[in-house]
Design an enzyme around this catalytic site. Structure first.
Site, PDB file in Angstrom:
ATOM      1  N   LYS A 134       0.832  -1.212   0.000  1.00 45.28           N
ATOM      2  CA  LYS A 134       0.000   0.000   0.000  1.00 45.28           C
ATOM      3  C   LYS A 134       0.859   1.251   0.000  1.00 45.28           C
ATOM      4  O   LYS A 134       0.667   2.149  -0.832  1.00 45.28           O
ATOM      5  CB  LYS A 134      -0.940   0.018   1.199  1.00 45.28           C
ATOM      6  CG  LYS A 134      -1.768   1.310   1.303  1.00 45.28           C
ATOM      7  CD  LYS A 134      -2.776   1.242   2.419  1.00 45.28           C
ATOM      8  CE  LYS A 134      -2.139   1.346   3.792  1.00 45.28           C
ATOM      9  NZ  LYS A 134      -1.635   2.740   4.046  1.00 45.28           N
ATOM     10  N   ASP A 143      -5.958   1.471   0.730  1.00 48.74           N
ATOM     11  CA  ASP A 143      -6.137   1.649   2.169  1.00 48.74           C
ATOM     12  C   ASP A 143      -7.546   1.214   2.545  1.00 48.74           C
ATOM     13  O   ASP A 143      -8.315   0.751   1.708  1.00 48.74           O
ATOM     14  CB  ASP A 143      -5.842   3.090   2.579  1.00 48.74           C
ATOM     15  CG  ASP A 143      -6.906   4.076   2.105  1.00 48.74           C
ATOM     16  OD1 ASP A 143      -7.817   3.671   1.356  1.00 48.74           O
ATOM     17  OD2 ASP A 143      -6.834   5.247   2.498  1.00 48.74           O
TER      18      ASP A 143
END
Length: 217
Positions: free
Chosen positions: A139, A157
């Site tokens: 991420k 996220d």
């Protein structure tokens, strides 16, 4: 896939926000053009943002900016503690260790290093999988590369993942916690973006803004 009414609503929201999204993506590209110091600051921002918030990451970079490139580990920690930074011990330590690794690897010439990767996946894998690059997974590696102007990386996220689940693009079982899982969700997001006619990088920011009310970084 979400229903026609929801997609129509999404497209209406996108038309309203598209100028801001386009401007934000242009700002990201400018970071890369500014050079190695700006790129390293963005890397630090992503290390600091993990498990925290975008605004907290921005505030912390501002507090540490003058010592990010040369400050010692303890100096970084003390400054972070003084500014009431979350994870003030571990995150500055990650920045210090990552900085010193990159200094030895490429003399902190980050543009030269990043340009050496011809393959987008190899570029992200380097930052996500290297044990010497501290505090980044897929991420935040994606976040970093997007924030310095590289396109085609989804920042998965909780806001984006929850949005995709709510829309039925992915199931609850599919999680971005492994490389395979991350890539699968990213591919589904890209496919959904293509189906509704919104660029994936734009859609990522659009969905994030619908959860947070902001178009940040």
């Amino acid at each position: 896939m979400p229903g026609k009414e929801f997609i129509a609503e999404l497209k209406t929201d996108y038309r309203a926000k598209r100028p801001l999204i386009t401007a934000r993506l242009s700002e990201f590209k400018e970071v890369y053009e500014k050079g190695d110091r700006a790129i390293f600051e963005e890397l630090c921002y992503c290390i600091l943002t993990a498990g925290s918030s975008a605004r907290m990451g921005m505030r912390t970079v501002e507090a540490l900016r003058d010592i990010l490139h040369a400050g010692g580990e303890r100096e970084l920690q003390q400054r972070a503690e003084k500014n009431r930074v979350r994870f003030w011990r571990i995150r500055p330590s990650y920045i210090y260790q990552t900085r010193e690794h990159l200094r030895g690897l490429c003399g902190l010439e980050l543009r030269k290093l990043i340009d050496s990767f011809a393959c987008p996946q190899a570029r992200r894998d380097f930052f996500a999988r290297s044990k010497a690059i501290k505090g980044l997974g897929y991420k935040e590696a994606s976040h970093f590369l997007r924030n310095i102007g590289f396109r085609g990386y989804a920042i998965l996220d909780k806001h984006i993942v929850n949005s995709l689940r709510e829309m039925g693009v992915i199931t609850k079982k599919l999680r971005p916690t492994t490389r395979a899982g991350y890539l699968e969700i990213e591919q589904r997001l890209a496919r959904f973006a293509g189906e509704i006619g919104i660029d994936m990088d734009h859609l990522d920011l659009l969905l994030w803004s619908r959860k947070t009310g902001e178009i940040l970084k």
